[in-house]
Design an enzyme around this catalytic site. Structure first.
Site, PDB file in Angstrom:
ATOM      1  N   LYS A 110       0.843  -1.209   0.000  1.00  0.00           N
ATOM      2  CA  LYS A 110       0.000   0.000   0.000  1.00  0.00           C
ATOM      3  C   LYS A 110       0.870   1.248   0.000  1.00  0.00           C
ATOM      4  O   LYS A 110       0.581   2.215  -0.690  1.00  0.00           O
ATOM      5  CB  LYS A 110      -0.919   0.029   1.235  1.00  0.00           C
ATOM      6  CG  LYS A 110      -1.950  -1.060   1.258  1.00  0.00           C
ATOM      7  CD  LYS A 110      -3.239  -0.640   0.598  1.00  0.00           C
ATOM      8  CE  LYS A 110      -4.131  -1.860   0.498  1.00  0.00           C
ATOM      9  NZ  LYS A 110      -5.380  -1.669  -0.168  1.00  0.00           N
ATOM     10  N   LYS A 193      -3.293  -9.592  -8.318  1.00  0.00           N
ATOM     11  CA  LYS A 193      -4.580 -10.175  -7.929  1.00  0.00           C
ATOM     12  C   LYS A 193      -5.755  -9.338  -8.468  1.00  0.00           C
ATOM     13  O   LYS A 193      -5.668  -8.110  -8.492  1.00  0.00           O
ATOM     14  CB  LYS A 193      -4.650 -10.221  -6.395  1.00  0.00           C
ATOM     15  CG  LYS A 193      -5.826 -10.989  -5.846  1.00  0.00           C
ATOM     16  CD  LYS A 193      -5.829 -10.959  -4.324  1.00  0.00           C
ATOM     17  CE  LYS A 193      -7.143 -10.460  -3.811  1.00  0.00           C
ATOM     18  NZ  LYS A 193      -7.286 -10.388  -2.384  1.00  0.00           N
ATOM     19  N   LYS A 196     -11.398  -5.684  -6.235  1.00  0.00           N
ATOM     20  CA  LYS A 196     -12.579  -4.863  -6.497  1.00  0.00           C
ATOM     21  C   LYS A 196     -12.272  -3.374  -6.468  1.00  0.00           C
ATOM     22  O   LYS A 196     -13.024  -2.577  -6.998  1.00  0.00           O
ATOM     23  CB  LYS A 196     -13.735  -5.209  -5.548  1.00  0.00           C
ATOM     24  CG  LYS A 196     -13.470  -5.161  -4.063  1.00  0.00           C
ATOM     25  CD  LYS A 196     -14.735  -5.631  -3.354  1.00  0.00           C
ATOM     26  CE  LYS A 196     -14.660  -5.910  -1.874  1.00  0.00           C
ATOM     27  NZ  LYS A 196     -13.466  -6.446  -1.281  1.00  0.00           N
TER      28      LYS A 196
END
Ligand code: TRP
Length: 329
Positions: A110, A193, A196
């Site tokens: 992140k 990956k 969403k």
């Protein structure tokens, strides 16, 4: 006695086919044999609140019902409805070290994605809240994707630390159940990956995508230049094709080995067409149910209240004992 299973999903975006294959398929199967706590983890999604304020709580609940999650059998609840998550989170915060949080792979990713700019403290402390979710319900098993294994190991470490500190077995040490043997990857970048919250929507198939959208996303997804084309599972050399095989295998419940045999001699175009049709017929049935449930807001909110009632009793009791061990009164 039935064992407890905990799992959670963040309401930070519409659900993807990757999440269905990766986690929710397992939720469905395991609800038959265990005491399942299925949580919509809205507090975890606050980590994005500075950039994204939309939550998809009722949408996700409707999807869960459409897939066949039985709210009478399992405890389906909203994390923020139960204050005990925050209470235990704070206690665990005070028993965690900054160093161990900074070393978490997801945190480091992140920081990299955000280019070291705005890193809120929620991102660092995220695994502690996850540990509180899990430990509050004496979970024996936790259903997670591969990317969350490190967070579960951390949960066990804090649980052990607390148990040692208080010379007591306050917490169960949970084991994980891996949701799926292989992750579903993003369509245009199969080394990443499928997520969403991806900014590029062409990377992701959402469970609420229209047939046209699915068709164009599959058509444009990355394959390779092998000539003649080879539809075989080889994650290292053929990540795009392997990802499509994985999706098709999970949607149709046919093994990858059988699919490889079936598609000998097919072109990538023909292969993609078959996948598109399979995904669309799966989504068609699901969406029909989804739109039926999504309209019934009162019914949906009521399910969350029932879940709140059931989860609250267990969480309150656990906090009561924890405070007792802490010699609080
Ligand atoms: N972090 C998980 C995810 O993003 C969601 C989550 C929150 C979770 N709390 C949890 C998963 C507890 C398992 C157990 O996928």
């Amino acid at each position: 006695m039935k064992k407890n299973i905990f799992s959670a999903i963040q309401p930070n975006g519409p659900i993807t086919i990757g999440h269905y294959i990766g986690v929710l398929k397992k939720w469905l199967v395991l609800q038959e044999k265990y005491n399942c706590f299925y949580c919509i983890a809205d507090l975890h999604s606050y980590t994005d609140i500075l950039s994204e304020k939309k939550f998809y709580i009722l949408d996700i609940l409707s999807i869960l019902l459409s897939l066949g999650i039985n709210y009478r059998k399992c405890i389906v609840f909203l994390q923020s409805h139960i204050n005990e998550h925050i209470k235990l989170y704070w206690l665990l915060n005070c028993c965690s070290y900054i160093g161990e949080l900074k070393r978490m792979t997801q945190f480091k990713q992140k920081v990299k994605e955000k280019n070291h700019k705005i890193i809120n403290c929620g991102l660092l402390n995220y695994p502690i809240l996850m540990a509180a979710d899990i430990l509050l319900y004496d979970s024996h098993y936790v259903i997670i994707g591969k990317d969350q294994i490190q967070h579960l190991e951390f949960t066990k470490i804090i649980a052990q630390r607390m148990n040692k500190l208080f010379n007591n077995k306050i917490f169960n040490l949970p084991k994980y159940i891996l949701s799926s043997c292989s992750k579903i990857m993003s369509l245009l970048n199969p080394s990443k990956k499928m997520s969403k919250s991806d900014i590029n929507k062409n990377n992701v198939i959402y469970l609420l995508d229209t047939p046209d959208l699915v068709s164009s996303k599959v058509k444009n997804c990355i394959t390779d230049n092998d000539f003649p084309p080879r539809i075989v599972f080889d994650v290292i050399n053929k990540p795009g094709i392997s990802n499509l095989l994985n999706i098709l295998s999970n949607i149709s419940n046919i093994s990858i080995y059988e699919l490889e045999n079936k598609f000998i001699g097919y072109s990538y175009k023909e292969f993609k067409k078959i996948i598109t049709n399979k995904i669309n017929s799966f989504l068609f049935l699901l969406q029909k149910k989804y739109f039926f449930f999504r309209k019934k807001e009162k019914f949906l909110k009521n399910i969350l209240l029932v879940g709140k009632f059931k989860a609250k009793q267990i969480a309150q009791q656990k906090m009561f004992w924890i405070k007792k061990w802490l010699n609080y009164f």
